[in-house]
Design a protein around this motif. Structure first.
Motif, short mmCIF file in Angstrom:
data_model
loop_
_atom_site.label_atom_id
_atom_site.label_comp_id
_atom_site.label_asym_id
_atom_site.label_seq_id
_atom_site.Cartn_x
_atom_site.Cartn_y
_atom_site.Cartn_z
N UNK A 192 18.51 -12.43 -14.99
CA UNK A 192 17.37 -11.37 -15.64
C UNK A 192 16.74 -10.72 -14.30
N UNK A 193 16.55 -9.44 -14.21
CA UNK A 193 16.03 -8.63 -13.15
C UNK A 193 15.43 -7.43 -13.65
N UNK A 194 14.26 -6.89 -13.15
CA UNK A 194 13.81 -5.87 -13.38
C UNK A 194 13.54 -4.76 -12.22
N UNK A 195 13.99 -3.70 -12.36
CA UNK A 195 13.86 -2.49 -11.37
C UNK A 195 12.85 -1.42 -11.84
N UNK A 196 11.90 -1.01 -10.94
CA UNK A 196 11.03 -0.07 -11.64
C UNK A 196 10.43 0.86 -10.38
N UNK A 197 9.96 1.96 -10.75
CA UNK A 197 9.60 2.89 -9.69
C UNK A 197 8.06 3.25 -10.15
N UNK A 198 7.20 3.26 -9.25
CA UNK A 198 6.00 4.02 -9.21
C UNK A 198 5.56 4.77 -8.25
N UNK A 199 4.74 5.71 -8.63
CA UNK A 199 4.25 6.90 -7.85
C UNK A 199 3.02 6.27 -7.13
N UNK A 209 0.83 -1.25 0.06
CA UNK A 209 -0.11 -0.17 -0.08
C UNK A 209 0.77 1.27 0.05
N UNK A 210 2.16 1.30 -0.08
CA UNK A 210 3.04 2.36 0.27
C UNK A 210 3.30 2.99 -1.22
N UNK A 211 2.92 4.22 -1.19
CA UNK A 211 3.18 4.80 -2.51
C UNK A 211 4.76 5.33 -2.70
N UNK A 212 5.09 5.49 -4.08
CA UNK A 212 6.34 6.37 -4.46
C UNK A 212 7.37 5.05 -3.86
N UNK A 213 7.40 4.09 -4.61
CA UNK A 213 8.24 2.87 -4.23
C UNK A 213 9.09 2.52 -5.36
N UNK A 232 7.55 -18.30 -11.21
CA UNK A 232 8.60 -17.55 -11.91
C UNK A 232 9.14 -16.36 -11.42
N UNK A 233 8.50 -15.57 -10.61
CA UNK A 233 8.81 -14.28 -10.00
C UNK A 233 8.74 -14.05 -8.68
N UNK A 234 9.64 -13.31 -8.06
CA UNK A 234 9.84 -12.85 -6.71
C UNK A 234 9.79 -11.34 -6.71
N UNK A 235 9.08 -10.68 -6.10
CA UNK A 235 9.07 -9.04 -5.88
C UNK A 235 9.70 -8.81 -4.42
N UNK A 236 10.22 -7.52 -4.31
CA UNK A 236 10.91 -7.10 -3.46
C UNK A 236 11.02 -5.38 -3.38
N UNK A 237 10.16 -5.04 -2.39
CA UNK A 237 10.08 -3.50 -2.30
C UNK A 237 11.43 -3.03 -1.89
N UNK A 238 12.17 -2.20 -2.47
CA UNK A 238 13.47 -2.10 -1.80
C UNK A 238 13.50 -0.33 -1.28
N UNK A 239 12.64 0.39 -1.76
CA UNK A 239 12.87 1.78 -1.30
C UNK A 239 11.77 2.70 -1.42
N UNK A 240 11.37 3.49 -0.24
CA UNK A 240 10.44 4.53 -0.44
C UNK A 240 10.96 5.88 -0.70
N UNK A 241 10.65 6.38 -1.67
CA UNK A 241 11.28 7.46 -2.04
C UNK A 241 10.44 8.90 -1.97
N UNK A 242 11.06 9.77 -1.53
CA UNK A 242 10.36 11.13 -1.50
C UNK A 242 10.37 11.74 -2.68
N UNK A 243 9.00 12.00 -2.99
CA UNK A 243 8.97 12.77 -4.41
C UNK A 243 9.79 13.49 -4.90
N UNK A 244 10.17 14.33 -3.88
CA UNK A 244 11.10 15.41 -4.41
C UNK A 244 12.66 14.90 -4.66
N UNK A 245 12.95 13.77 -4.29
CA UNK A 245 14.30 13.18 -4.59
C UNK A 245 14.35 12.68 -5.86
#
Length: 800
Positions: A713-720, A697-701, A772-785
């Motif tokens: 193979x890995x994928x790194x993404x960011x979502x607001x 439920x955390x936003x900006x991760x 086939x997939x594992x997901x790890x949430x690795x960082x909560x980002x301040x929108x200003x960063x």
């Protein structure tokens, strides 16, 4: 029937290694503990199953005599009050139905006068003679080997490990106590669902005071007896426990948190609410009672198609409401119950009275784990007596009524049949696949918290314990069992009355007969379940006899089409004793002398084979011997706490950072999210700490998706947005081969080889994709960063 004729003489069907699971079912025991090494004796205990009763070492004859005396006393009192009634006196029982249903009356200790009825006294005299003349069996075999007896004693002595039953299926998981504590604390310290109770000493008196004020406010609608009963002065906190999902090994065997309200201050009020809500469930036209109810509706549907000569193509579709109970908000549940209560012909008690009681059960649902005491903020707990009726009312109000309303649902004319059992929905769709997908989108928009996972097919589909198939414009049904179903039926060597073990194969085969709508499907079901029963040690002759009994039973009677509506429920006067083979065979003695009671008109009327019989309390089974739900220890033995404040809980066990599943067990968290406090760079293998507390439920991760089939193979993404929303998009694009990102492109390019996944069924697709997939949430980002700078710092590698 003697027990030896039920038990198989040839046990070659049993697996030599009880830890070995077949291709689809989990094994009978899974060891996650770091301190326990299992022996063959341990395996033997776990394989017997939770309901298996070891042969008790001795019989408690003093308890047996007390039970006999109590039973004789009851029969005499019944005859005494029956005689008073015949002479025009009141029987002494002036309880109204609600009081009789809810209030457990203490049994009288007064001895009934010796009856003047010669038939009853002769009957009791003969029973006493049989008991005196009975010779106890001296040589009684043990259903456990010596090695298993030693192993059972050893298991019960484990101090650093805990044993929990499977959440689904039959089996056990062994885990370290510290791991078990950490799992539960992680969930109950989530502020979205729970708040801490700081004043433990006054918490229960405050709740009792609120219940008492409610009873006084509505005193004209609640009897004095109910008012006095409904406040439990000896109440204690409810408690949390967790069962493990053995069918999800790739996700670390996640747990399902359960709240027990037994003995809690709102338990009695919950029973009162259920008394008034349960009769209203018949007013919900799309709610299913059980499998038989669904089969009756399906039979009627098939008949309509045949009479109306319908030949249109149909699609079978099912939806699962994700985490329904915790996602039913208090506002939704209260509004639904109010609407349902107002439909009553007689508003007694008033709707406001019942609604206020329901509010108290929702707002004062407190429970503890060790030293932590918390109160649920929102959602529905699964423990209260009225939870199922409350959830059904909410689902009917929020879903069924809108779906089946032509003025609300733009796809109403496409629905030929709609049925719901709790959170499982079945729809027979008359329309195109495109319209069905559009309806699914509309369905998911009905309520912001209620989300649905669908499966559909124009050929076959599984629903409840049925496999549905479309054949010749009719829907036929066969047997279905989930992967978590181990078919671990009670073994015939268990210390149970012989009729129990004899009736299990009959019950199984009658279920096959009920569920299968054609002879071919029935024959296949008989064969499959015969194998399951033989694997548990049942004699093949007993199984064959059960099959013949099932075949000779009219299917309509098993579906509930034929009922005896004229039957009047009679009073029962059972002799309740603890089952032990060393005790006298009371059932035999009663049946042997029951004819004596025909000598008197009054005893012949009251007592017969259906009203006077023996029933049994069981000795302790394996489950009760080696598991306990209530955690009694301190969470920090060096500093026992009397406060439930979260800040006073042990610091190491309270998560303040890391990637964590949400408490609602959503699809993402249940199948794909990997709980972690650290993660490794896929390029450099360098470890990084996850600095903040993050869940779906955390936003900006920033998130990391690992390909379990292609380790490089890995994928790194960011979502607001939050990850739950983002993952639904990823998952949809992978399933539909929409190449919107590198992740979807990668799966599409290998969809016929490495990442070959069945996409026909939504649940099968989700289950297979989770491998086939594992997901790890690795960082909560301040929108200003700068997100790019954060990615570069944390991953230090290329992003495919």
């Amino acid at each position: 029937m003697k027990r030896k004729s039920i038990k198989a003489t040839d046990c070659t069907k049993n697996s030599d290694n009880p830890m070995t699971a077949n291709e689809t079912h989990p094994p009978p025991v899974i060891n996650l503990s770091s301190s326990i090494t299992l022996t063959d004796g341990h395996f033997g205990i776990f394989k017997k199953g939770p309901k298996f009763v070891p042969t008790p070492p001795k019989a408690d004859f003093a308890e047996f005599q007390d039970d006999i005396t109590s039973w004789k006393n009851r029969l005499r009192w019944v005859l005494y009050f029956e005689a008073l009634k015949g002479s025009g006196h009141q029987s002494g029982s002036d309880l109204i139905p609600i009081e009789r249903a809810l209030i457990k009356r203490n049994k009288t200790n007064l001895d009934a006068p010796i009856s003047k009825n010669h038939a009853l006294e002769l009957f009791l005299q003969k029973i006493e003679e049989e008991i005196r003349n009975h010779k106890e069996k001296k040589c009684l075999g043990d259903n456990l080997t010596k090695e298993e007896r030693v192993a059972l004693k050893d298991i019960r002595s484990w101090k650093t490990s805990i044993i929990r039953p499977y959440d689904k299926g039959v089996g056990f998981i062994i885990d370290d106590i510290e791991s078990y504590k950490s799992r539960i604390i992680q969930e109950i310290t989530n502020p979205l669902n729970y708040t801490n109770v700081t004043d433990i000493d006054n918490a229960i008196p405050i709740i009792n005071s609120r219940i008492r004020d409610w009873a006084l406010r509505f005193s004209e609608e609640i009897t004095l007896m109910i008012q006095n009963w409904i406040v439990d002065e000896n109440a204690d906190f409810g408690y949390f426990y967790m069962n493990y999902k053995a069918h999800k090994p790739n996700k670390g065997y996640p747990g399902r948190l359960i709240t027990s309200g037994c003995g809690s201050p709102t338990e009695r009020l919950s029973s009162w609410c259920e008394y008034h809500l349960k009769p209203l469930m018949d007013k919900l036209p799309f709610r299913l009672q059980d499998t038989s109810h669904f089969l009756r509706k399906l039979t009627a549907y098939n008949s309509r198609r045949m009479v109306e000569k319908r030949t249109n193509k149909i699609i079978l579709c099912s939806w699962d409401i994700e985490a329904m109970y915790p996602n039913i908000t208090n506002d939704l549940g209260i509004e639904a119950c109010r609407e349902l209560l107002n439909r009553r012909d007689i508003l007694d008690p008033t709707t406001d009275c019942v609604i206020e009681a329901i509010k108290i059960t929702l707002e004062e649902n407190i429970a503890r784990f060790g030293d932590i005491v918390v109160k649920q903020c929102d959602g529905t707990a699964m423990g209260p007596h009225h939870a199922c009726s409350y959830a059904d009312a909410a689902a009917d109000f929020a879903i069924d009524q809108k779906v089946m309303n032509v003025n609300i649902n733009p796809y109403f004319n496409n629905i030929e049949e709609w049925a719901r059992f709790r959170d499982d929905i079945l729809c027979i769709w008359n329309g195109s696949e495109k319209d069905l997908l559009a309806f699914d989108t509309w369905l998911n928009s009905l309520h912001p918290r209620l989300k649905f996972t669908k499966e559909y097919s124009n050929k076959s589909l599984s629903y409840l314990d049925l496999h549905l198939s479309v054949i010749d414009n009719q829907i036929v049904t066969g047997m279905h069992s989930k992967n978590s179903d181990t078919h671990a039926y009670l073994m015939p060597t268990s210390c149970h009355p012989s009729h129990i073990c004899k009736n299990i194969p009959r019950g199984v085969m009658k279920r096959v007969r009920r569920n299968c709508s054609t002879d071919n499907l029935s024959d296949k079901g008989y064969s499959d379940y015969k194998e399951h029963l033989m694997n548990r040690g049942y004699n093949v002759n007993i199984i064959e006899d059960a099959i013949e009994v099932a075949k000779s039973t009219p299917r309509d009677s098993l579906l509930g089409f034929t009922t005896n509506e004229d039957a009047v429920p009679s009073r029962k006067f059972p002799l309740v004793i603890k089952f032990n083979p060393r005790l006298p065979p009371m059932s035999h003695f009663i049946n042997k002398h029951l004819h004596i009671l025909k000598l008197s008109t009054i005893t012949d009327k009251l007592f017969n084979k259906s009203t006077i019989f023996t029933t049994y309390k069981m000795e302790r089974n394996i489950l009760s011997m080696i598991t306990t739900n209530k955690f009694k220890g301190h969470l920090d033995t060096s500093q026992p706490s009397t406060s439930s404040s979260f800040s006073n809980a042990p610091t190491p066990t309270i998560p303040d950072s890391g990637c964590h599943p949400c408490p609602n067990s959503c699809t993402l968290c249940s199948n794909f999210l990997k709980p972690a406090s650290t993660f490794s760079s896929p390029n450099t293998s360098q470890n990084f700490k996850i600095k903040s507390y993050i869940d779906c439920t955390t936003k900006n991760v920033i998130y990391l998706i690992l390909d379990l089939k292609c380790p490089d193979i890995f994928y790194v993404g960011y979502t607001t947005d939050n990850m739950a929303v983002r993952w639904r998009n990823h998952k949809s694009h992978i399933k539909n081969s929409i190449k919107s990102c590198e992740l979807a492109k990668h799966f599409s390019s290998l969809s016929h080889s490495t990442h070959k996944i069945d996409k026909a069924s939504q649940s099968d697709f989700t289950r297979q994709l989770s491998d086939h997939i594992d997901i790890i949430l690795i960082e909560h980002v301040d929108p200003a960063t700068s997100v790019d700078a954060t990615l570069q710092e944390r991953i230090s590698g290329r992003v495919p």
